[in-house]
Structures are given as C-alpha cells and as structure tokens.
Design a protein around this motif. Sequence first.
Motif, PDB file in Angstrom:
ATOM      1  N   GLY A  31       0.822  -1.043  -0.092  1.00 40.90           N
ATOM      2  CA  GLY A  31      -0.240   0.041  -0.039  1.00 40.90           C
ATOM      3  C   GLY A  31       0.712   1.447  -0.084  1.00 40.90           C
ATOM      4  O   GLY A  31       0.338   2.448  -0.042  1.00 40.90           O
ATOM      5  N   ARG A  32       2.211   1.083   0.045  1.00 41.02           N
ATOM      6  CA  ARG A  32       3.009   2.336   0.058  1.00 41.02           C
ATOM      7  C   ARG A  32       3.903   2.271  -1.132  1.00 41.02           C
ATOM      8  O   ARG A  32       4.168   1.128  -1.637  1.00 41.02           O
ATOM      9  CB  ARG A  32       3.964   2.235   1.375  1.00 41.02           C
ATOM     10  N   VAL A  33       4.478   3.199  -1.635  1.00 41.75           N
ATOM     11  CA  VAL A  33       5.379   3.239  -2.780  1.00 41.75           C
ATOM     12  C   VAL A  33       6.635   4.412  -2.529  1.00 41.75           C
ATOM     13  O   VAL A  33       6.657   5.085  -1.555  1.00 41.75           O
ATOM     14  CB  VAL A  33       4.548   3.854  -3.930  1.00 41.75           C
ATOM     15  N   LEU A  34       7.580   4.177  -3.205  1.00 39.00           N
ATOM     16  CA  LEU A  34       8.872   5.087  -3.415  1.00 39.00           C
ATOM     17  C   LEU A  34       8.978   5.422  -4.929  1.00 39.00           C
ATOM     18  O   LEU A  34       8.892   4.560  -5.656  1.00 39.00           O
ATOM     19  CB  LEU A  34      10.064   4.455  -2.823  1.00 39.00           C
ATOM     20  N   ALA A  35       9.333   6.614  -5.202  1.00 41.81           N
ATOM     21  CA  ALA A  35       9.654   6.988  -6.414  1.00 41.81           C
ATOM     22  C   ALA A  35      11.135   6.489  -6.655  1.00 41.81           C
ATOM     23  O   ALA A  35      11.921   6.207  -5.618  1.00 41.81           O
ATOM     24  CB  ALA A  35       9.921   8.523  -6.559  1.00 41.81           C
ATOM     25  N   TYR A  36      11.776   6.292  -7.857  1.00 44.34           N
ATOM     26  CA  TYR A  36      13.137   5.878  -8.369  1.00 44.34           C
ATOM     27  C   TYR A  36      14.243   6.703  -7.379  1.00 44.34           C
ATOM     28  O   TYR A  36      14.961   6.156  -6.695  1.00 44.34           O
ATOM     29  CB  TYR A  36      13.397   5.802  -9.521  1.00 44.34           C
ATOM     30  N   GLY A  37      14.199   7.865  -7.229  1.00 52.51           N
ATOM     31  CA  GLY A  37      14.798   8.820  -6.825  1.00 52.51           C
ATOM     32  C   GLY A  37      14.720   8.764  -5.310  1.00 52.51           C
ATOM     33  O   GLY A  37      15.829   9.009  -4.565  1.00 52.51           O
ATOM     34  N   ASP A  38      13.511   8.461  -4.746  1.00 51.26           N
ATOM     35  CA  ASP A  38      13.465   8.198  -3.174  1.00 51.26           C
ATOM     36  C   ASP A  38      14.318   7.060  -2.859  1.00 51.26           C
ATOM     37  O   ASP A  38      14.963   6.983  -1.899  1.00 51.26           O
ATOM     38  CB  ASP A  38      12.090   8.007  -2.771  1.00 51.26           C
ATOM     39  N   VAL A  39      14.352   5.998  -3.642  1.00 52.68           N
ATOM     40  CA  VAL A  39      15.288   4.995  -3.294  1.00 52.68           C
ATOM     41  C   VAL A  39      16.788   5.419  -3.217  1.00 52.68           C
ATOM     42  O   VAL A  39      17.379   5.168  -2.206  1.00 52.68           O
ATOM     43  CB  VAL A  39      14.968   3.703  -4.236  1.00 52.68           C
ATOM     44  N   ALA A  40      17.204   6.144  -4.275  1.00 56.13           N
ATOM     45  CA  ALA A  40      18.468   6.454  -4.145  1.00 56.13           C
ATOM     46  C   ALA A  40      18.834   7.411  -3.273  1.00 56.13           C
ATOM     47  O   ALA A  40      19.799   7.331  -2.522  1.00 56.13           O
ATOM     48  CB  ALA A  40      18.545   7.200  -5.644  1.00 56.13           C
ATOM     49  N   GLU A  41      18.067   8.250  -2.715  1.00 52.60           N
ATOM     50  CA  GLU A  41      18.239   9.343  -1.645  1.00 52.60           C
ATOM     51  C   GLU A  41      18.255   8.324  -0.313  1.00 52.60           C
ATOM     52  O   GLU A  41      19.213   8.517   0.400  1.00 52.60           O
ATOM     53  CB  GLU A  41      16.976  10.109  -1.521  1.00 52.60           C
ATOM     54  N   MET A  42      17.580   7.281  -0.179  1.00 52.49           N
ATOM     55  CA  MET A  42      17.603   6.630   1.100  1.00 52.49           C
ATOM     56  C   MET A  42      18.997   5.622   1.213  1.00 52.49           C
ATOM     57  O   MET A  42      19.542   5.508   2.144  1.00 52.49           O
ATOM     58  CB  MET A  42      16.384   5.419   1.305  1.00 52.49           C
ATOM     59  N   LEU A  43      19.456   5.687  -0.096  1.00 57.90           N
ATOM     60  CA  LEU A  43      20.859   4.712  -0.001  1.00 57.90           C
ATOM     61  C   LEU A  43      21.928   5.774   0.206  1.00 57.90           C
ATOM     62  O   LEU A  43      22.894   5.352   0.353  1.00 57.90           O
ATOM     63  CB  LEU A  43      20.734   4.074  -1.483  1.00 57.90           C
ATOM     64  N   GLY A  44      21.658   7.051  -0.452  1.00 54.46           N
ATOM     65  CA  GLY A  44      22.613   8.058  -0.212  1.00 54.46           C
ATOM     66  C   GLY A  44      23.628   7.870  -1.493  1.00 54.46           C
ATOM     67  O   GLY A  44      24.748   8.119  -1.364  1.00 54.46           O
ATOM     68  N   ALA A  45      23.146   7.123  -2.414  1.00 55.73           N
ATOM     69  CA  ALA A  45      24.079   6.797  -3.719  1.00 55.73           C
ATOM     70  C   ALA A  45      23.465   6.630  -5.003  1.00 55.73           C
ATOM     71  O   ALA A  45      22.046   6.348  -4.898  1.00 55.73           O
ATOM     72  CB  ALA A  45      24.735   5.444  -3.424  1.00 55.73           C
ATOM     73  N   GLY A  46      23.855   6.976  -5.956  1.00 58.18           N
ATOM     74  CA  GLY A  46      23.096   6.856  -7.423  1.00 58.18           C
ATOM     75  C   GLY A  46      22.114   7.713  -7.392  1.00 58.18           C
ATOM     76  O   GLY A  46      22.009   8.836  -6.724  1.00 58.18           O
ATOM     77  N   GLY A  47      21.118   7.486  -8.474  1.00 53.79           N
ATOM     78  CA  GLY A  47      20.074   8.417  -8.766  1.00 53.79           C
ATOM     79  C   GLY A  47      18.821   7.714  -9.306  1.00 53.79           C
ATOM     80  O   GLY A  47      18.933   6.596  -9.453  1.00 53.79           O
ATOM     81  N   PRO A  48      17.772   8.369  -9.857  1.00 52.05           N
ATOM     82  CA  PRO A  48      16.674   7.746 -10.352  1.00 52.05           C
ATOM     83  C   PRO A  48      16.875   6.389 -11.450  1.00 52.05           C
ATOM     84  O   PRO A  48      16.810   5.348 -11.262  1.00 52.05           O
ATOM     85  CB  PRO A  48      15.782   8.627 -10.887  1.00 52.05           C
ATOM     86  N   ARG A  49      17.832   6.921 -12.338  1.00 48.94           N
ATOM     87  CA  ARG A  49      18.518   5.946 -13.522  1.00 48.94           C
ATOM     88  C   ARG A  49      18.987   4.769 -12.996  1.00 48.94           C
ATOM     89  O   ARG A  49      18.717   3.714 -13.433  1.00 48.94           O
ATOM     90  CB  ARG A  49      18.934   6.903 -14.356  1.00 48.94           C
ATOM     91  N   GLN A  50      19.653   5.042 -12.070  1.00 51.24           N
ATOM     92  CA  GLN A  50      20.688   3.830 -11.619  1.00 51.24           C
ATOM     93  C   GLN A  50      19.724   2.854 -10.842  1.00 51.24           C
ATOM     94  O   GLN A  50      19.809   1.667 -10.802  1.00 51.24           O
ATOM     95  CB  GLN A  50      21.798   4.126 -10.662  1.00 51.24           C
ATOM     96  N   VAL A  51      18.786   3.539 -10.186  1.00 52.98           N
ATOM     97  CA  VAL A  51      17.470   2.621  -9.458  1.00 52.98           C
ATOM     98  C   VAL A  51      16.941   1.931 -10.634  1.00 52.98           C
ATOM     99  O   VAL A  51      16.675   0.766 -10.502  1.00 52.98           O
ATOM    100  CB  VAL A  51      17.023   3.484  -8.465  1.00 52.98           C
ATOM    101  N   GLY A  52      16.485   2.441 -11.720  1.00 51.16           N
ATOM    102  CA  GLY A  52      15.469   2.013 -12.779  1.00 51.16           C
ATOM    103  C   GLY A  52      16.360   0.938 -13.241  1.00 51.16           C
ATOM    104  O   GLY A  52      15.670  -0.069 -13.748  1.00 51.16           O
ATOM    105  N   ARG A  53      17.601   1.103 -13.414  1.00 52.38           N
ATOM    106  CA  ARG A  53      18.499  -0.022 -14.289  1.00 52.38           C
ATOM    107  C   ARG A  53      18.291  -1.021 -13.389  1.00 52.38           C
ATOM    108  O   ARG A  53      18.392  -2.183 -14.023  1.00 52.38           O
ATOM    109  CB  ARG A  53      20.035   0.634 -14.520  1.00 52.38           C
ATOM    110  N   VAL A  54      18.663  -1.075 -12.353  1.00 55.98           N
ATOM    111  CA  VAL A  54      18.674  -2.232 -11.151  1.00 55.98           C
ATOM    112  C   VAL A  54      17.488  -2.812 -11.141  1.00 55.98           C
ATOM    113  O   VAL A  54      17.258  -4.144 -11.346  1.00 55.98           O
ATOM    114  CB  VAL A  54      18.892  -1.943  -9.731  1.00 55.98           C
ATOM    115  N   MET A  55      16.120  -2.074 -11.034  1.00 54.21           N
ATOM    116  CA  MET A  55      14.844  -2.576 -11.086  1.00 54.21           C
ATOM    117  C   MET A  55      14.386  -3.231 -12.501  1.00 54.21           C
ATOM    118  O   MET A  55      13.926  -4.229 -12.581  1.00 54.21           O
ATOM    119  CB  MET A  55      13.737  -1.454 -11.123  1.00 54.21           C
ATOM    120  N   ALA A  56      15.248  -2.866 -13.640  1.00 52.89           N
ATOM    121  CA  ALA A  56      15.047  -3.274 -15.105  1.00 52.89           C
ATOM    122  C   ALA A  56      15.667  -4.968 -15.036  1.00 52.89           C
ATOM    123  O   ALA A  56      15.138  -5.729 -15.666  1.00 52.89           O
ATOM    124  CB  ALA A  56      15.316  -2.419 -16.040  1.00 52.89           C
TER     125      ALA A  56
END
Length: 117
Positions: A31-56
């Motif tokens: 019931g909750r979500v994070l944006a790609y950039g939110d994930v990167a921010e939580m990790l303190g590394a990478g950005g939305p594109r890097q998270v998107g690549r991992v997810m892909a």
Amino acid sequence: MTSSETSDAAPDPLDDYAEAVLDVVERIPPGRVLAYGDVAEMLGAGGPRQVGRVMALYGGAVPWWRVIRADGSPPPGHEVRALEEYRVEGTPLRPDGRRVDMRRARWDGRGHSGARD
C-alpha cells in the motif's frame, strides 16, 4: 574456470548497489510506494536512473510495482499489472485511477526496516 564456462551461466552476481536497492524495495510496505529517486536518496548513492536500471535487471524478484515515477505513474510497460497490485494492496490512487497519489502513498522509510524508528 574459463570465460566460455561463465558466459552461459546465471547473470552476474549482484553488486552491492543492486543488493541495497532490492533490500529497500523489499522493505516498502504493501500500500506504500517510493519513487526511483526516493530509493537512491535513502541509499545516499546513485540516482533515479541507476535505481531504474537495477529494477529493470533484477526487480522481478521484489515487489517492483512499489517503485514508481515521481509523478505517481507505474513502471513503464507494466501499468496494467501494477494497477492490479495497487488495488489489491489498497494503495491510494489519484482521481484518474491511473496514477498513485504520492502525497498519501509515499513511504517515509520508517518501520519495516529492521532498524529502530
């Protein structure tokens, strides 16, 4: 082992960043979500594109529908399945019914992390 012996093997083992991304995604509550950039921010590394690549590459093993675009749009190419999951989980949707209401559904990262809040 020769390179020919490894070429037909399973995909490369996950690097530390990919493992960290998938760990965050696994902790997002239903019931909750994070944006790609939110994930990167939580990790303190990478950005939305890097998270998107991992997810892909590796996201099929985790609740991938919980990582979305910042505008609330489901992952491209997976909209129908993601919307089904949002309805099952009770994820707040926008009035158009095609996007997640980020204000109400964005996870703040507390709880479910194994860490103290």
